[in-house]
Design an enzyme around this catalytic site. Sequence first.
Site, PDB file in Angstrom:
ATOM      1  N   ARG A 122      24.449  46.657   0.638  1.00 26.18           N
ATOM      2  CA  ARG A 122      23.909  47.305   1.848  1.00 26.18           C
ATOM      3  C   ARG A 122      24.810  47.101   3.056  1.00 26.18           C
ATOM      4  NH1 ARG A 122      18.186  44.612   2.046  1.00 26.18           N
ATOM      5  NH2 ARG A 122      19.641  42.909   1.716  1.00 26.18           N
ATOM      6  N   LEU A 182      27.684  29.774 -22.464  1.00 25.62           N
ATOM      7  CA  LEU A 182      28.236  30.351 -23.701  1.00 25.62           C
ATOM      8  C   LEU A 182      29.715  30.715 -23.552  1.00 25.62           C
ATOM      9  CD1 LEU A 182      25.293  32.600 -24.928  1.00 25.62           C
ATOM     10  CD2 LEU A 182      26.076  30.432 -25.866  1.00 25.62           C
ATOM     11  N   GLU A 226      24.197  16.512 -13.000  1.00 24.52           N
ATOM     12  CA  GLU A 226      24.985  16.892 -11.820  1.00 24.52           C
ATOM     13  C   GLU A 226      24.815  15.832 -10.742  1.00 24.52           C
ATOM     14  OE1 GLU A 226      25.277  21.642 -11.724  1.00 24.52           O
ATOM     15  OE2 GLU A 226      23.247  20.881 -11.559  1.00 24.52           O
ATOM     16  N   HIS A 232      20.692  27.197 -20.418  1.00 26.34           N
ATOM     17  CA  HIS A 232      21.945  26.567 -20.847  1.00 26.34           C
ATOM     18  C   HIS A 232      21.730  25.563 -21.996  1.00 26.34           C
ATOM     19  CE1 HIS A 232      23.299  28.558 -17.372  1.00 26.34           C
ATOM     20  NE2 HIS A 232      23.138  27.603 -16.479  1.00 26.34           N
TER      21      HIS A 232
HETATM   22  C1  BG6 Z   1      23.645  27.347 -12.935  1.00 26.79           C
HETATM   23  C2  BG6 Z   1      22.508  26.710 -12.188  1.00 26.79           C
HETATM   24  O1  BG6 Z   1      23.153  28.267 -13.872  1.00 26.79           O
HETATM   25  O2  BG6 Z   1      24.396  26.350 -13.593  1.00 26.79           O
HETATM   26  C3  BG6 Z   1      23.027  25.680 -11.209  1.00 26.79           C
HETATM   27  O3  BG6 Z   1      21.788  27.710 -11.494  1.00 26.79           O
HETATM   28  C4  BG6 Z   1      23.915  24.691 -11.919  1.00 26.79           C
HETATM   29  O4  BG6 Z   1      21.953  25.016 -10.578  1.00 26.79           O
HETATM   30  C5  BG6 Z   1      24.979  25.406 -12.729  1.00 26.79           C
HETATM   31  O5  BG6 Z   1      24.516  23.857 -10.938  1.00 26.79           O
HETATM   32  C6  BG6 Z   1      25.810  24.449 -13.561  1.00 26.79           C
HETATM   33  O6  BG6 Z   1      26.924  25.111 -14.059  1.00 26.79           O
HETATM   34  P1  BG6 Z   1      28.289  24.343 -14.324  1.00 26.79           P
HETATM   35  O7  BG6 Z   1      29.158  25.373 -14.956  1.00 26.79           O
HETATM   36  O8  BG6 Z   1      28.796  23.878 -12.995  1.00 26.79           O
HETATM   37  O9  BG6 Z   1      27.951  23.212 -15.229  1.00 26.79           O
END
Ligand code: BG6
Length: 519
Positions: A77, A209, A245, A269
């Site tokens: 937009r 993936l 994390e 995931h």
């Molecule tokens: C995302 C989540 O799908 O994956 C995030 O929404 C998360 O909250 C992230 O931090 C983690 O991805 P990666 O690749 O940094 O391990």
Amino acid sequence: MAVRNGNAEESLSLIRKSLRSPNMDLQGTHFDGNLPHVFITLGASGDLAKKKTYPTLWWLFRDCLLPNNICFYGYARTKMSVNDLRQKCHQYMKVKPEEKERYEEFWKLNHYFAGNYDSRKDFELLNQELSRHEPNTGVANRLFYLALPPSVFEVVTVNLKNTCFAKRGWTRIVVEKPFGKDAQTSEALSNHLASLFKEEQIYRIDHYLGKEMVQNLMTLRFGNRIFSPTWNRDFISSILITCKEPFGTQGRGGYFDEFGIIRDVMQNHLMQILSLVAMEKPASCHPDDIRNEKVKVLKCIRPLTLDDVVLGQYIGNPDGEGEANTGYLDDPTVPKGSNTPTYCLAVLNINNERWDGVPFILRCGKALNERKAEVRIQYQDVPGDIFDGKTKRNELVIRVQPGEAVYIKMMTKTPGMTFDMEETELDLTYGNRYKSVSLPDAYERLILDVFCGSQMHFVRSDELSEAWRIFTPLLHMTEKQNIKPIPYVYGSRGPQEADELIRKSNFKYYGSYKWIKHH
Ligand code: BG6
Ligand code: NDP
């Protein structure tokens, strides 16, 4: 995929060949680099577009992996120029001084078009714009990437279907999570998409993936005779799949609070990893053979209940610095008194002949002590002990990040005159073994897959609905009963109750293993 230092043309054709072979027949498409292609980012002014989509396109373009005859369109937009877009993206593009010329070429192929998401007229105009880059005769392919909030998803896909499909050539659409919020909303979304597109046109991204080690699971399991015979309840005591994390919501609390850690990380995931670890061997590497097996194993898991999980929410660490001394509820974008979990440990049982009785422990959380994603397969105690109880269980660890590695923890005789024993490892650390290989980002692989028409690393709608079936009752229960998560301190290992549940789930932590890092 280390193409940057090699012969780009040669690597390119090898990559394309290996990617497209599995499902060429299914889709009847070819990656012909000379055909015109248009890549359209919807939501080009947004966060995902600037942080992930545009940098990924640039890296693929830089490495000559995209079709030669390509252009990129941004749609949103906000009224802005390509130059404005370029400024927004720049800090995420990681451009090296020697790549400047190529970078200019990239932006020359970019266009931007402002329009509303709910206006059919604007999409008709977009279609006219796109046609300008396509020859009147012959094939031209279009790839739409939806970097959009779920609220406009339906209207945009309807407009695309009505106005923007490629006349001659394929149209593919890439969608990002969230794919709904529970079984019902996800099914509604799947039905909506199915009413507009064929399943072969829809690429649902779960970026895990696209990670090297997640893709490696198939090879490790089915390409090594040493693992296959022991990959079952007769030898394995438990399997721990982790994604930790070390940071909190970082001001993204508003978004996060609506979803929580189960929807954000576990249902997608971690479940994708679980299905690749647990599935039976597919009939072939055809994407549908693989996805059939993933669905089959998910069908053997019953829905979770509150007894199967430990939920946590981080609180500030009074001794911490910066973000670390603020808790989840201190984030101004989080509603007061929210009970949204930022940590979850769940124990699943797969009720089939291979896995019955082996706990699959899934664990993820924000604001923990480290960044780490791994699969840890713990083997059973050695029966008929002759070493006075000194042996420790073997573990096969597949570390997804940081620092990709596969290692096996095992017992060995302490070297030297003694007949004592100690824990050691067989160590395949990628940073040591594959020094000159640079691994592509997950998004690079996945977007390239979409060009190649390979759905192997994308989520099929029935996988999605099985994953939601497992988590929906738990999610509804926690929300209805307003279950309060257990507080844990920012930067800690999470709630102690979680370690307790790990222990009860036939995972032994000895605390004795020492790893000596070699360079
Ligand atoms: C995302 C989540 O799908 O994956 C995030 O929404 C998360 O909250 C992230 O931090 C983690 O991805 P990666 O690749 O940094 O391990
Ligand atoms: P450890 O024995 O230290 O840890 C094993 C498991 O125990 C981990 O899953 C850990 O989970 C868990 N754990 C830790 N503390 C507790 C607790 N109090 N209660 C219950 N569970 C607990 O072995 P690692 O395999 O983790 O190896 C140690 C280090 O060596 C790691 O940093 C590893 O990456 C490194 N290493 C690297 C290698 C390589 O790169 N090739 C090879 C071998 C080791 P949690 O995630 O919760 O901490």
